[in-house]
Design a protein around this motif. Sequence first.
Motif, PDB file in Angstrom:
ATOM      1  N   SER A  30       0.782  -1.337  -0.199  1.00 44.45           N
ATOM      2  CA  SER A  30      -0.071  -0.143  -0.004  1.00 44.45           C
ATOM      3  C   SER A  30       0.817   1.224   0.009  1.00 44.45           C
ATOM      4  O   SER A  30       0.425   2.279  -0.372  1.00 44.45           O
ATOM      5  N   LEU A  31       2.092   1.309   0.145  1.00 47.96           N
ATOM      6  CA  LEU A  31       2.926   2.321   0.213  1.00 47.96           C
ATOM      7  C   LEU A  31       3.683   2.486  -1.052  1.00 47.96           C
ATOM      8  O   LEU A  31       4.341   3.445  -1.165  1.00 47.96           O
ATOM      9  N   TYR A  32       3.442   1.697  -2.251  1.00 47.69           N
ATOM     10  CA  TYR A  32       4.010   1.736  -3.283  1.00 47.69           C
ATOM     11  C   TYR A  32       2.910   1.926  -4.544  1.00 47.69           C
ATOM     12  O   TYR A  32       2.092   1.376  -4.483  1.00 47.69           O
ATOM     13  N   THR A  33       3.587   2.852  -5.356  1.00 51.65           N
ATOM     14  CA  THR A  33       2.913   2.708  -6.629  1.00 51.65           C
ATOM     15  C   THR A  33       3.695   1.768  -7.553  1.00 51.65           C
ATOM     16  O   THR A  33       4.895   1.558  -7.524  1.00 51.65           O
ATOM     17  N   VAL A  34       2.892   0.914  -8.328  1.00 51.19           N
ATOM     18  CA  VAL A  34       3.469  -0.214  -8.927  1.00 51.19           C
ATOM     19  C   VAL A  34       3.193  -0.138 -10.582  1.00 51.19           C
ATOM     20  O   VAL A  34       1.812   0.036 -10.872  1.00 51.19           O
ATOM     21  N   GLY A  35       4.195  -0.091 -11.583  1.00 57.17           N
ATOM     22  CA  GLY A  35       3.966  -0.051 -12.853  1.00 57.17           C
ATOM     23  C   GLY A  35       4.407  -1.166 -13.798  1.00 57.17           C
ATOM     24  O   GLY A  35       4.861  -1.974 -12.938  1.00 57.17           O
ATOM     25  N   TRP A  36       3.925  -1.278 -14.720  1.00 61.23           N
ATOM     26  CA  TRP A  36       4.372  -2.366 -15.646  1.00 61.23           C
ATOM     27  C   TRP A  36       5.060  -1.698 -16.782  1.00 61.23           C
ATOM     28  O   TRP A  36       4.205  -0.535 -17.328  1.00 61.23           O
ATOM     29  N   PHE A  37       6.152  -2.241 -17.395  1.00 56.52           N
ATOM     30  CA  PHE A  37       6.768  -2.005 -18.510  1.00 56.52           C
ATOM     31  C   PHE A  37       6.943  -2.990 -19.478  1.00 56.52           C
ATOM     32  O   PHE A  37       6.878  -4.227 -18.982  1.00 56.52           O
ATOM     33  N   ARG A  38       7.272  -2.863 -20.700  1.00 56.86           N
ATOM     34  CA  ARG A  38       7.755  -4.008 -21.434  1.00 56.86           C
ATOM     35  C   ARG A  38       8.864  -3.609 -22.309  1.00 56.86           C
ATOM     36  O   ARG A  38       8.855  -2.225 -22.845  1.00 56.86           O
ATOM     37  N   GLN A  39       9.504  -4.538 -22.701  1.00 55.42           N
ATOM     38  CA  GLN A  39      10.662  -4.151 -23.672  1.00 55.42           C
ATOM     39  C   GLN A  39      10.849  -5.357 -24.796  1.00 55.42           C
ATOM     40  O   GLN A  39      10.980  -6.647 -24.539  1.00 55.42           O
ATOM     41  N   ALA A  40      10.556  -4.909 -25.986  1.00 57.82           N
ATOM     42  CA  ALA A  40      10.713  -6.004 -27.106  1.00 57.82           C
ATOM     43  C   ALA A  40      12.127  -5.921 -27.583  1.00 57.82           C
ATOM     44  O   ALA A  40      13.107  -4.804 -27.451  1.00 57.82           O
ATOM     45  N   PRO A  41      12.769  -6.864 -28.387  1.00 57.65           N
ATOM     46  CA  PRO A  41      14.243  -6.817 -28.540  1.00 57.65           C
ATOM     47  C   PRO A  41      14.393  -5.519 -29.728  1.00 57.65           C
ATOM     48  O   PRO A  41      13.493  -5.313 -30.545  1.00 57.65           O
TER      49      PRO A  41
END
Length: 124
Positions: A30-41
């Motif tokens: 609850s103390l954190y913002t969480v994100g998703w990222f992605r990386q293609a070759p």
Amino acid sequence: QVQLVESGGGLVQAGGSLRLACAISGRTLSLYTVGWFRQAPGKEREFVAATTWSGGSTYYGDSVKGRYSISRDNARNTVYLQMNSLKPEDTAVYYCAAVRNSDGGVYPGDYSFWGQGTQVTVSS
């Protein structure tokens, strides 16, 4: 030390769905913002989605709006990324990232902690 572990990646046909999970240990989610990222070759790391610590609001990258959904379960210290209507161009390594006491952002530098990533491959 915050540790993030992604799971749920795999191979899926175009039009299918996957759900990724990011388990956070060592701290209170609850103390954190969480994100998703992605990386293609051969490409830069791209912002996908985030859920903020301050109110649990969410925001998405333009390429996934309407198809992906991010959610958080603070009791389980886990953040989920539901991915629907997958396309071959969604193929990438997906990373979760976290930052404390901040609403995060759309740049990798906005986050302090990173997981090792999970591969998502969408076949045509």
